[in-house]
Write a protein that holds these residues in place. Sequence first.
Motif, short mmCIF file in Angstrom:
data_model
loop_
_atom_site.label_atom_id
_atom_site.label_comp_id
_atom_site.label_asym_id
_atom_site.label_seq_id
_atom_site.Cartn_x
_atom_site.Cartn_y
_atom_site.Cartn_z
N LYS A 134 1.10 -0.89 0.31
CA LYS A 134 0.02 -0.43 0.05
C LYS A 134 0.60 1.08 -0.05
CE LYS A 134 -3.28 2.18 2.83
NZ LYS A 134 -4.72 2.25 4.14
N TRP A 135 2.04 1.05 1.16
CA TRP A 135 2.94 2.39 1.10
C TRP A 135 3.68 2.67 -0.41
CZ3 TRP A 135 8.62 2.93 1.03
CH2 TRP A 135 8.54 4.16 1.11
N GLU A 166 2.31 1.65 -3.12
CA GLU A 166 1.95 2.19 -4.05
C GLU A 166 1.24 3.92 -4.40
OE1 GLU A 166 0.19 1.06 -6.82
OE2 GLU A 166 1.15 -0.79 -6.73
N GLN A 167 1.98 3.96 -2.66
CA GLN A 167 0.82 5.74 -2.31
C GLN A 167 2.59 6.22 -3.27
OE1 GLN A 167 1.18 6.47 1.76
NE2 GLN A 167 -1.45 6.08 1.05
N VAL A 168 3.93 5.79 -2.95
CA VAL A 168 4.53 5.84 -3.03
C VAL A 168 4.46 6.68 -5.03
CG1 VAL A 168 7.16 6.60 -3.57
CG2 VAL A 168 6.00 5.95 -1.40
N ALA A 219 2.31 6.40 -6.92
CA ALA A 219 1.69 7.63 -7.34
C ALA A 219 2.35 9.03 -7.39
CB ALA A 219 -0.17 7.44 -6.23
N LYS A 220 2.13 8.97 -5.82
CA LYS A 220 3.10 10.94 -5.75
C LYS A 220 4.07 11.17 -6.51
CE LYS A 220 5.03 13.12 -2.02
NZ LYS A 220 5.65 13.57 -0.84
N THR A 224 11.87 9.65 0.36
CA THR A 224 10.85 9.35 1.54
C THR A 224 10.65 8.47 2.82
OG1 THR A 224 8.89 9.47 -0.67
CG2 THR A 224 8.20 8.83 1.90
N SER A 282 2.55 7.85 7.98
CA SER A 282 2.87 8.59 6.88
C SER A 282 1.81 8.09 5.53
CB SER A 282 3.98 9.12 6.37
OG SER A 282 4.49 7.48 5.35
N MET A 283 1.65 6.51 5.70
CA MET A 283 1.11 6.75 4.68
C MET A 283 -0.74 6.40 5.00
SD MET A 283 1.95 2.13 5.00
CE MET A 283 0.71 1.97 4.20
N GLY A 284 -0.92 7.38 6.28
CA GLY A 284 -2.42 7.91 6.61
C GLY A 284 -2.82 7.36 8.10
#
Length: 438
Positions: free
Chosen positions: A130-131, A133-135, A137-138, A166, A242-244
């Motif tokens: 999940k993390w 994928e966030q990186v 996308a960002k 990050t 940091s992931m929310g």
Amino acid sequence: MIDNIKPKEATSIINSLVSGVVPKIGVQHITVGRSEEINAFISALDDVKNGLSLVKFWIGDFGSGKSFMLHLLNTVTLKQKFVVANADFTPDNRLYSNDGKSVMLYSAIMDNIAIQTKPEGGALPTLLEKWIEQVIAKTAEENHISLMEIRSDQYLGLIQNSIMKTVNEITEIGGFDFGSAIVKYYEGYINGDELLRRNALKWLKGEYSTKTEARQDLGIREIINDSNYYDMLKNFCKLFVSMGYSGFMINLDEAINLYKISTMASREKNYEKILSIYNDCFQGKVANLFINFAGTKEFLENERRGLFSYQALKSRLEANKFETSELRDFAQPVIKLMPLNHNEIFVLLKKLKLIFDFNYKTELDITDEDISAFMEEIFNKPGAAEFLTPREVIRDFLNILNIIRQNPEVDKKRLFGEIEIADERPNDLILLDSIEEL
């Protein structure tokens, strides 16, 4: 019937309690008499969400509900979008060692990482992916590249740099190696290289025993060990936030195993580590971390082997002198779990009978009067006042229900009369207590 209970939860509750252990799921359906503790805990969770860190000690006798309480805290905390992990202290798992016992505790914690969608643990790969994928996308957004295009080999280096950047922003000690392992996990994840992904996960879970092996498999020169595992837990806490996520809660049960460490020097080193974690959390050196210890009264208060044998901890953990059994202070670090009263146990047994019927699709002829008769019989047995615990009451009650379910003609009163009370404490602890009294 119990509201909203799932068949899987009912089975877990019955099977676990018959075995004398706390169910991993569904504990909220059998909670009685702990509303004040839970309300205080929810208030503390709000503080941790807002960046504070806390340590709590849940203290009670064997079978009094400490492990149950930790599992209940899990249920509450997962709903508040925390990452949660549980581990037990054992003779081979401890906070301080120089022979691998601390990193074994760390590995147990990482194995049991849970999130709301995976409450039974094993959620670390899900979180890492999940993390990542966030990186991705960002990075795509910042570089004006489409999400499909950025996954191609030509942008591998760009993603690796983003991951390291990050990680460096959110970590302190050991951040480079930590980031390198996540980069390797990313490479395995994106390229379908299951061995590389598994090796990176092995590193992050502290399962490499030699630096040579880690360097051969991953090109990483350091490994997680007895001296740096706590820094890695703090790194993961920052990663999760940091992931929310709201924070990271770690539950450490069976703290009596620290009390049972035979050498005073080794025991003190473990207590020193507890002090270090305590000071970190309450002095604001770490954010969004909540650590719970569960142990017996001996573990806390024994002046020769318990936490109170370590003066710096004793001064921090002594009870509020104005507290009584009626006037409780749930804001202090130590929460003493009072035994359930007979009314609360009656309510609990009624709930268990309903869950039992639901689980086995039956409707046993056990009335409120039968439950009262069972309780009267068990609480009036010789030794009940000294040794009887809620765990034993529950197990005997469910065992009797199982006999009745399979033998409907049996005489309930005869079964109640056959109950015997035994001292449930481990033999080595009884021996320790007798030595202490000499």
